[in-house]
Design an enzyme around this catalytic site. Sequence first.
Site, short mmCIF file in Angstrom:
data_model
loop_
_atom_site.label_atom_id
_atom_site.label_comp_id
_atom_site.label_asym_id
_atom_site.label_seq_id
_atom_site.Cartn_x
_atom_site.Cartn_y
_atom_site.Cartn_z
N HIS A 199 -25.19 14.90 -24.09
CA HIS A 199 -24.80 15.65 -22.89
C HIS A 199 -23.92 16.82 -23.27
O HIS A 199 -22.98 16.68 -24.04
CB HIS A 199 -24.02 14.75 -21.92
CG HIS A 199 -24.88 13.76 -21.20
ND1 HIS A 199 -24.41 12.94 -20.21
CD2 HIS A 199 -26.20 13.48 -21.32
CE1 HIS A 199 -25.40 12.18 -19.76
NE2 HIS A 199 -26.49 12.49 -20.42
N TYR A 243 -17.90 12.31 -12.37
CA TYR A 243 -16.57 11.73 -12.09
C TYR A 243 -16.17 12.19 -10.70
O TYR A 243 -15.98 13.39 -10.48
CB TYR A 243 -15.54 12.21 -13.11
CG TYR A 243 -15.67 11.63 -14.50
CD1 TYR A 243 -16.60 12.13 -15.41
CD2 TYR A 243 -14.86 10.57 -14.91
CE1 TYR A 243 -16.71 11.60 -16.69
CE2 TYR A 243 -14.96 10.03 -16.19
CZ TYR A 243 -15.89 10.54 -17.07
OH TYR A 243 -15.99 10.02 -18.34
N PRO A 246 -9.96 3.60 -19.04
CA PRO A 246 -11.28 4.09 -19.47
C PRO A 246 -11.66 5.48 -18.96
O PRO A 246 -12.67 6.03 -19.41
CB PRO A 246 -12.25 3.04 -18.91
CG PRO A 246 -11.51 2.38 -17.79
CD PRO A 246 -10.07 2.43 -18.13
N LYS A 286 -12.11 7.18 -24.13
CA LYS A 286 -11.53 7.40 -25.45
C LYS A 286 -11.42 6.16 -26.34
O LYS A 286 -11.27 6.28 -27.56
CB LYS A 286 -10.10 7.97 -25.29
CG LYS A 286 -10.08 9.41 -24.86
CD LYS A 286 -10.39 10.34 -26.02
CE LYS A 286 -10.90 11.68 -25.59
NZ LYS A 286 -12.33 11.87 -25.63
N TYR A 297 -12.13 15.95 -24.01
CA TYR A 297 -13.20 15.03 -23.66
C TYR A 297 -14.20 14.89 -24.80
O TYR A 297 -14.58 13.77 -25.15
CB TYR A 297 -13.90 15.49 -22.37
CG TYR A 297 -14.79 14.44 -21.78
CD1 TYR A 297 -14.28 13.44 -20.95
CD2 TYR A 297 -16.16 14.41 -22.06
CE1 TYR A 297 -15.11 12.45 -20.43
CE2 TYR A 297 -16.99 13.43 -21.55
CZ TYR A 297 -16.45 12.45 -20.74
OH TYR A 297 -17.26 11.48 -20.22
#
Length: 391
Positions: A72, A201, A292, A296, A384
């Site tokens: 992604h 998200y 979560p 990570k 990220y």
Amino acid sequence: MRTQVGIVGAGPAGLLLSHLLHLQGIESVVLENRSRKDIEETIRAGVLEQGTVDLLTGAGVGGRMAREGFRHHGIELRFGGRGHRIDMHALTGGRSIMVYAQHEVIRDLVKARLDAGGEILFEVEGVSVRDFDTDAPSIRFRKDGVTHDLACDFIAGCDGFHGVSRPAIPASVRTEFLRTYPYGWLGILTEAPPSAKELVYAYHERGFALLSMRSPEIQRLYIQCDPEDDIASWPDERIWGELHRRLAADGWRLTEGPVIQKGIIAMRSFVVEPMQYGRLFLAGDAAHIVPPTGAKGLNLAAADVSVLVRALVEHYRTRRAELLERYSATCLRRVWRAEHFSWWMTSMLHRSIVDDPFQQRLQRAQLDYVVSSSAAAKSLAENYVGLPFDW
Ligand code: FAD
Ligand code: DHB
């Protein structure tokens, strides 16, 4: 029994460590208290940073990941009924993430170890780490009712948050940092094609929701819940109702399917300092936990292991101990960066259980900033996809 590095725990940290050591000609034995089937079927993480992908690929265990994982280049932040894409690839000079389930990583690593004649002892009991403040540490355990002592040069405590390694370090020399959150995540796997091409998200007045995927046929979905909730109070219709409301966006539909797995996890931030004592080295969740939201945990475990391997290789090649001595300090720099990022993502995206209009305005201000300022978006993207392993 004798080996060079005795490893407690066959999670991602322990298995990857054993594999990387083997590639460097260093022997290890992995002791795991669960069965092979159990570790290969437990559903957990799904997002691998670029650095983790590169590490697995470079170690020859990335073949299936490259074929079956999803690469992604972005994620979506959804709030106020619409989505905002964070183009991580463009913002980080071409870095990306891989969506590939943790238990698949485990399967690939177990197979690689066993194919190479590596020793993983499953279903061991009564593990204790001993004498690691001397030059002759050992690990005592029972297998099939018989007690064994595994003598080794070093012990790697890769036994997760509830393991025995961390508590074996004298309390007087360790400092523990803990933050708990009043949120839990209810996660499901559902037999339905992913409803989006990238992870979503969502910040919503009813609470956080996350859309992820496992294969072209399986979706992974999470919703914020009370960490004390009993899963029995969440029949499938209630879960779908919340998912539809929290993920709603104009012109978009969530695909439904049979729920094939569900569970609730609590969220915490935790770090122990230092991550080493004598000849005992902690790696992964044994030393630190993140909530979560930033994806990570598994990646930090991989980063610890890469630092530990380099230090052990230096020790065995040159008998120099500098990298081993610096192990904890080297890891903790990255650990605290990830702790901050995970706490920040969690705080931005979860709804307080008590009505807190000030906090809600701050969250919206932060979300607006992240999706409209390229500087803010770049910071999120850099964290990220993961900072380089030698950051
Ligand atoms: P573990 O995976 O916990 O492995 C430890 C092993 O040690 C276990 O197999 C255990 O059985 C064994 N063990 C424990 N005690 C003993 C003992 N006494 N003797 C012998 N063996 C023992 N991270 C990400 O990076 N990305 C994500 O997207 C992500 N999503 C997550 C989603 C969920 C729902 C959860 C729960 C976690 C998520 N994480 C994620 C975190 C990630 O799963 C963990 O950080 C990761 O498993 C840590 O690996 P580890 O090897 O350190 O520990
Ligand atoms: C998944 C888990 C996470 O914690 C996350 O932030 C993103 C995706 C997953 O399980 O797919």
